[in-house]
Write a protein that holds these residues in place. Sequence first.
Motif, PDB file in Angstrom:
ATOM      1  N   GLY A   1       0.819  -1.206   0.000  1.00  0.00           N
ATOM      2  CA  GLY A   1       0.000   0.000   0.000  1.00  0.00           C
ATOM      3  C   GLY A   1       0.849   1.251   0.000  1.00  0.00           C
ATOM      4  O   GLY A   1       0.594   2.201  -0.759  1.00  0.00           O
ATOM      5  N   ARG A   2       1.876   1.286   0.874  1.00  0.00           N
ATOM      6  CA  ARG A   2       2.786   2.433   0.901  1.00  0.00           C
ATOM      7  C   ARG A   2       3.482   2.603  -0.442  1.00  0.00           C
ATOM      8  O   ARG A   2       3.554   3.706  -1.000  1.00  0.00           O
ATOM      9  N   ALA A   3       4.039   1.503  -0.937  1.00  0.00           N
ATOM     10  CA  ALA A   3       4.818   1.577  -2.170  1.00  0.00           C
ATOM     11  C   ALA A   3       3.952   2.027  -3.344  1.00  0.00           C
ATOM     12  O   ALA A   3       4.380   2.832  -4.176  1.00  0.00           O
ATOM     13  N   ALA A   4       2.718   1.512  -3.407  1.00  0.00           N
ATOM     14  CA  ALA A   4       1.832   1.868  -4.514  1.00  0.00           C
ATOM     15  C   ALA A   4       1.468   3.351  -4.473  1.00  0.00           C
ATOM     16  O   ALA A   4       1.473   4.042  -5.503  1.00  0.00           O
ATOM     17  N   TRP A   5       1.158   3.871  -3.268  1.00  0.00           N
ATOM     18  CA  TRP A   5       0.778   5.283  -3.174  1.00  0.00           C
ATOM     19  C   TRP A   5       1.975   6.198  -3.441  1.00  0.00           C
ATOM     20  O   TRP A   5       1.835   7.248  -4.072  1.00  0.00           O
ATOM     21  N   LEU A   6       3.158   5.775  -2.958  1.00  0.00           N
ATOM     22  CA  LEU A   6       4.361   6.560  -3.242  1.00  0.00           C
ATOM     23  C   LEU A   6       4.645   6.572  -4.739  1.00  0.00           C
ATOM     24  O   LEU A   6       4.971   7.622  -5.315  1.00  0.00           O
ATOM     25  N   GLY A   7       4.515   5.412  -5.380  1.00  0.00           N
ATOM     26  CA  GLY A   7       4.732   5.349  -6.820  1.00  0.00           C
ATOM     27  C   GLY A   7       3.744   6.213  -7.582  1.00  0.00           C
ATOM     28  O   GLY A   7       4.113   6.905  -8.549  1.00  0.00           O
ATOM     29  N   LEU A   8       2.483   6.211  -7.140  1.00  0.00           N
ATOM     30  CA  LEU A   8       1.466   7.041  -7.782  1.00  0.00           C
ATOM     31  C   LEU A   8       1.796   8.522  -7.624  1.00  0.00           C
ATOM     32  O   LEU A   8       1.678   9.309  -8.578  1.00  0.00           O
ATOM     33  N   THR A   9       2.206   8.896  -6.415  1.00  0.00           N
ATOM     34  CA  THR A   9       2.522  10.312  -6.148  1.00  0.00           C
ATOM     35  C   THR A   9       3.704  10.778  -6.990  1.00  0.00           C
ATOM     36  O   THR A   9       3.669  11.856  -7.603  1.00  0.00           O
ATOM     37  N   LEU A  10       4.771   9.985  -7.021  1.00  0.00           N
ATOM     38  CA  LEU A  10       5.948  10.332  -7.809  1.00  0.00           C
ATOM     39  C   LEU A  10       5.618  10.386  -9.305  1.00  0.00           C
ATOM     40  O   LEU A  10       6.066  11.282 -10.025  1.00  0.00           O
ATOM     41  N   SER A  11       4.816   9.432  -9.762  1.00  0.00           N
ATOM     42  CA  SER A  11       4.458   9.391 -11.180  1.00  0.00           C
ATOM     43  C   SER A  11       3.630  10.599 -11.575  1.00  0.00           C
ATOM     44  O   SER A  11       3.852  11.213 -12.624  1.00  0.00           O
ATOM     45  N   ALA A  12       2.672  10.954 -10.702  1.00  0.00           N
ATOM     46  CA  ALA A  12       1.833  12.116 -11.012  1.00  0.00           C
ATOM     47  C   ALA A  12       2.671  13.392 -11.058  1.00  0.00           C
ATOM     48  O   ALA A  12       2.496  14.233 -11.964  1.00  0.00           O
ATOM     49  N   GLY A  13       3.588  13.544 -10.098  1.00  0.00           N
ATOM     50  CA  GLY A  13       4.456  14.713 -10.114  1.00  0.00           C
ATOM     51  C   GLY A  13       5.341  14.748 -11.345  1.00  0.00           C
ATOM     52  O   GLY A  13       5.511  15.804 -11.976  1.00  0.00           O
ATOM     53  N   GLY A  14       5.906  13.579 -11.718  1.00  0.00           N
ATOM     54  CA  GLY A  14       6.765  13.517 -12.899  1.00  0.00           C
ATOM     55  C   GLY A  14       6.012  13.815 -14.178  1.00  0.00           C
ATOM     56  O   GLY A  14       6.509  14.549 -15.054  1.00  0.00           O
ATOM     57  N   VAL A  15       4.798  13.270 -14.298  1.00  0.00           N
ATOM     58  CA  VAL A  15       3.988  13.524 -15.499  1.00  0.00           C
ATOM     59  C   VAL A  15       3.624  15.008 -15.586  1.00  0.00           C
ATOM     60  O   VAL A  15       3.690  15.622 -16.665  1.00  0.00           O
ATOM     61  N   GLY A  16       3.241  15.595 -14.447  1.00  0.00           N
ATOM     62  CA  GLY A  16       2.920  17.014 -14.445  1.00  0.00           C
ATOM     63  C   GLY A  16       4.098  17.872 -14.869  1.00  0.00           C
ATOM     64  O   GLY A  16       3.941  18.835 -15.642  1.00  0.00           O
ATOM     65  N   TYR A  17       5.284  17.524 -14.385  1.00  0.00           N
ATOM     66  CA  TYR A  17       6.502  18.272 -14.724  1.00  0.00           C
ATOM     67  C   TYR A  17       6.818  18.163 -16.212  1.00  0.00           C
ATOM     68  O   TYR A  17       7.020  19.178 -16.905  1.00  0.00           O
ATOM     69  N   LEU A  18       6.844  16.936 -16.717  1.00  0.00           N
ATOM     70  CA  LEU A  18       7.220  16.721 -18.118  1.00  0.00           C
ATOM     71  C   LEU A  18       6.168  17.275 -19.069  1.00  0.00           C
ATOM     72  O   LEU A  18       6.502  17.856 -20.113  1.00  0.00           O
ATOM     73  N   ALA A  19       4.878  17.087 -18.719  1.00  0.00           N
ATOM     74  CA  ALA A  19       3.819  17.596 -19.591  1.00  0.00           C
ATOM     75  C   ALA A  19       3.881  19.116 -19.689  1.00  0.00           C
ATOM     76  O   ALA A  19       3.695  19.690 -20.773  1.00  0.00           O
ATOM     77  N   THR A  20       4.148  19.766 -18.561  1.00  0.00           N
ATOM     78  CA  THR A  20       4.258  21.226 -18.577  1.00  0.00           C
ATOM     79  C   THR A  20       5.419  21.679 -19.457  1.00  0.00           C
ATOM     80  O   THR A  20       5.291  22.643 -20.234  1.00  0.00           O
ATOM     81  N   LEU A  21       6.557  20.998 -19.341  1.00  0.00           N
ATOM     82  CA  LEU A  21       7.699  21.339 -20.186  1.00  0.00           C
ATOM     83  C   LEU A  21       7.366  21.166 -21.667  1.00  0.00           C
ATOM     84  O   LEU A  21       7.742  21.999 -22.502  1.00  0.00           O
ATOM     85  N   MET A  22       6.655  20.073 -21.978  1.00  0.00           N
ATOM     86  CA  MET A  22       6.286  19.837 -23.374  1.00  0.00           C
ATOM     87  C   MET A  22       5.366  20.947 -23.877  1.00  0.00           C
ATOM     88  O   MET A  22       5.521  21.449 -25.008  1.00  0.00           O
ATOM     89  N   ILE A  23       4.385  21.344 -23.054  1.00  0.00           N
ATOM     90  CA  ILE A  23       3.467  22.411 -23.447  1.00  0.00           C
ATOM     91  C   ILE A  23       4.222  23.713 -23.688  1.00  0.00           C
ATOM     92  O   ILE A  23       3.899  24.492 -24.596  1.00  0.00           O
TER      93      ILE A  23
END
Length: 527
Positions: A484-506
């Motif tokens: 449960g911890r690992a899954a939520w941490l992975g989700l949080t990191l992934s969401a932050g990474g996607v937000g960062y990269l998507a913004t750069l692409m835009i």
Amino acid sequence: MSLLRAAATVSSLTLLSRITGLARDIIIARLFGASALTDAFWVAFRIPNLMRRLFAEGAFSQAFIPILGEVKETSQNQESVRVFIDRVALVLLLTLTAVTVLGIVGAPAVVLFMASGMAGEDRLQAYESAVWMTRLMFPYIICMSLVAFASGVLNTYKRFAIPALTPVLLNLSMIGGSLLLQEHFAQPIYALAAGVMIGGIAQLAAQWFALWRLRLRPRLMTPAGAAFKDSTVRRVIRQMAPATLGVSVAQISLLINTNIATWLTPGSVTWLSFADRLMEFPTALIGVALGTVLLPTLSKANANKQNEHYSDLLDWGMRLVLLLGLPAALCMVMLADAMVATLFQYGAFDARDVAQTQTAVMAYSAGLIGLLMVKILAPGFYGRQDIRTPVKIAIGVLIGTQLLNVVLVPLLDHAGLALAIGLGACINASALYIGLRKRGIYRPATGWLLFLARQVIALLVMAGCLHWLGNQVNWTDGSLSVLGRAAWLGLTLSAGGVGYLATLMILGVRPGDFMRRPAPVTSTTVQ
């Protein structure tokens, strides 16, 4: 192979090394927790590691790789390169063997010097254990010095994979030792020290085999007199003198910090070691990977007098450091508790240990960009065989770091030590940057202001994602499962990474902006 592809190769294999290293530390935390005896192991392990960095990966590599690159570029035949390699390997082996013998004999004094806080009656067992493990692990520096030598040769010949992969063998050996060898020692923690030695031998065997396949395995039966008298070998030795001083400055700072930590609450050395393990992920995956591929390339550009290409290489490296390092630092600051709890809060490692390690991670994070930039900027001097300038800067940084300790440790305990190191790295990087600019070695390419503005916007988006998702969970709640911890941490990191990269692409940043290898300039004037 393009620089980005080479860096990606080193980074991906280094990731495997860091994952196994993290698994190693999770097992250590679960089996041994954070105690005076685990502090004893980390002190004992730090001693050969300090010597390895002093004589091998640090000073030796900085002196050896640029000169090897020059010999490779200017030699008329392969045999002259082989003779040079043979003689350097022999000199290194003989020198480190002598240092190892002295270290084994003087282990009690070395441990006392490194960890004077263990000298008290209440920590006598920890001190004696540290001495025993130091003696067992001191030969590790011979193995690792020859590994560093082999890595220098392989990287110069653009064989980056094996040097990046072999640290996995150390981690696997330590895991095996902690799980399988405890019953064979009076103190179970000694099994870790045995695993270190097994791992050192395994790494050396793998690197030596790679050199053999490249037909560059050193012939160690060469006459010692001829090796020490060789003019090119003596150049390496002369270059090592200031390089050793420079690396010594950094290691002296580490030594002082370790010593201070032994006077703080028992477990402080262990908390700092686990925090340092987390920081090794971005420093190795970004800084070490880029530095590894840059130094041989910079040395070649310097030998060919391609000054504009030299500057372009540094510019490329610095942009990648910021592109990847800033989001990594943000994650370390905002999710320190999540990472530490998810990775280490099991068995003997409790919520208090999580909180203490978390503060150290956040303190280290303040200097992450400085730590990464040093990996790019220092090779800017080493590639031109200028080691004295970084040494002078490092001496000033040592003084500044210890002054910071005087202020920060009384306020923040062990976290003050971590913060002082981080701030010192930022000072170091700033001074190196100013030095490169003043000498005309580095001239920034166009587009920096726009690049930084885009990053600021993308980082703000990322911070919003991390804050919202990270605050949905009480990370130290013992009822949370590992998955449960690992899954939520992975989700949080992934969401932050996607937000960062998507913004750069835009905002117009494209991967192709960093895929291009800086083209060498064939005709420039010497600076």
